[in-house]
Design an enzyme around this catalytic site. Structure first.
Site, PDB file in Angstrom:
ATOM      1  N   LEU A  72       0.869  -1.176   0.000  1.00  0.00           N
ATOM      2  CA  LEU A  72       0.000   0.000   0.000  1.00  0.00           C
ATOM      3  C   LEU A  72       0.903   1.222   0.000  1.00  0.00           C
ATOM      4  CD1 LEU A  72      -2.714  -0.882   2.701  1.00  0.00           C
ATOM      5  CD2 LEU A  72      -2.952  -1.026   0.207  1.00  0.00           C
ATOM      6  N   ASP A  73       0.485   2.289  -0.687  1.00  0.00           N
ATOM      7  CA  ASP A  73       1.219   3.544  -0.622  1.00  0.00           C
ATOM      8  C   ASP A  73       1.362   3.976   0.836  1.00  0.00           C
ATOM      9  OD1 ASP A  73       1.307   3.617  -3.366  1.00  0.00           O
ATOM     10  OD2 ASP A  73      -0.278   5.119  -3.583  1.00  0.00           O
ATOM     11  N   ARG A  74       2.403   4.707   1.142  1.00  0.00           N
ATOM     12  CA  ARG A  74       2.642   5.170   2.511  1.00  0.00           C
ATOM     13  C   ARG A  74       1.413   5.848   3.118  1.00  0.00           C
ATOM     14  NH1 ARG A  74       6.721   9.958   2.829  1.00  0.00           N
ATOM     15  NH2 ARG A  74       4.874  10.961   1.996  1.00  0.00           N
ATOM     16  N   THR A  76      -1.738   5.555   2.256  1.00  0.00           N
ATOM     17  CA  THR A  76      -2.966   4.766   2.186  1.00  0.00           C
ATOM     18  C   THR A  76      -3.057   3.868   3.410  1.00  0.00           C
ATOM     19  OG1 THR A  76      -2.858   4.737  -0.234  1.00  0.00           O
ATOM     20  CG2 THR A  76      -4.280   3.112   0.798  1.00  0.00           C
ATOM     21  N   ARG A 171      -5.299   6.817  -7.660  1.00  0.00           N
ATOM     22  CA  ARG A 171      -5.042   8.252  -7.561  1.00  0.00           C
ATOM     23  C   ARG A 171      -4.948   8.892  -8.948  1.00  0.00           C
ATOM     24  NH1 ARG A 171       0.051   8.050  -3.616  1.00  0.00           N
ATOM     25  NH2 ARG A 171      -0.010  10.313  -3.879  1.00  0.00           N
TER      26      ARG A 171
END
Length: 232
Positions: A72-74, A76, A171
């Site tokens: 997961l993105d930082r 998120t 995004r």
């Protein structure tokens, strides 16, 4: 599935919540701001590092390893799964395209179409920015299914199903549609007040790598998301 002995309290991880654990996998609710794995600028404040220390119970001699299945993105939050063996990792990797991944997001504006699927080919430039390209040979196919759950005057709450899992896919797709995610400092509105990214990994459904049983995990949507719609 095999039961786990409880880990001593002093070794329990901080900064994340364990939703489920057995001999083969750990499923967590990752907080926003925590990296999944180490980066050049951060090696220890990551979910992988914290959980590796956890399964080793503080023993420097322990050889136990934790394997990354997805990321997961930082910024998120939400459901994230790790494997405890190379075999479990490979099993999960092989089934990953068929794994159901549902997210919740808050975007700017009111969408004309209340449900649909966004499809494009995504490429990345030298500045690590992802964008859609018209030439399919220059990008990777990305599909994002969505439906509107709730609307306010200037915001929409969406349920999103990832049909493919490309970097920054959600995004980029909504930014290019003219409805960037709230708090997105990379693809969002430049004059927006600073806040956390309104993207949350809500549900994850996959088959257990040992038993084959279908499992679904849910991470509760943070109150931050609901605050945009309190008066609607």
């Amino acid at each position: 599935m095999k039961e786990m002995k409880p880990i001593p309290y002093r070794h329990r991880p901080k900064g994340l919540t364990i939703l489920y654990e057995d001999r083969d996998i750990i499923v967590i609710d990752k907080s926003a701001g925590l990296l999944t794995v180490k980066a050049t600028y951060e090696r220890e404040k990551t979910a992988h590092h914290i959980l590796t220390n956890y399964i080793r119970k503080g023993s420097l001699k322990s050889k136990k390893q934790l394997f990354v299945v997805h990321r997961l993105d930082r910024d998120t939050s939400g459901v994230l799964v790790f494997a405890k063996s190379a075999e479990a990792k490979e099993n999960l990797k092989l089934q990953w395209k068929g794994v159901k991944k549902k997210y919740v997001a808050v975007v700017h504006g009111i969408l004309t179409e209340k449900s649909g699927t966004l499809i494009s080919h995504l490429a990345e430039n030298e500045n690590y920015e992802v964008f859609s390209v018209k030439d399919s040979r220059k990008g990777e196919l990305a599909k994002t299914r969505y439906k509107v759950l709730k609307e306010a005057k200037r915001f929409s709450l969406l349920e999103i199903e990832l049909l493919t899992g490309k970097k920054n896919q959600i995004r980029v797709h909504f930014s290019e549609k003219g409805h960037p995610l709230v708090g997105d400092d990379k693809y969002g509105k430049k004059d927006e007040p600073k806040s956390r990214l309104a993207l949350h990994s809500h549900y994850l459904t996959f088959r257990h790598p040992y038993s084959g049983k279908e499992l679904t995990f849910e991470a509760e949507v943070p109150g931050f998301f609901k605050s945009f719609f309190d008066n609607t």
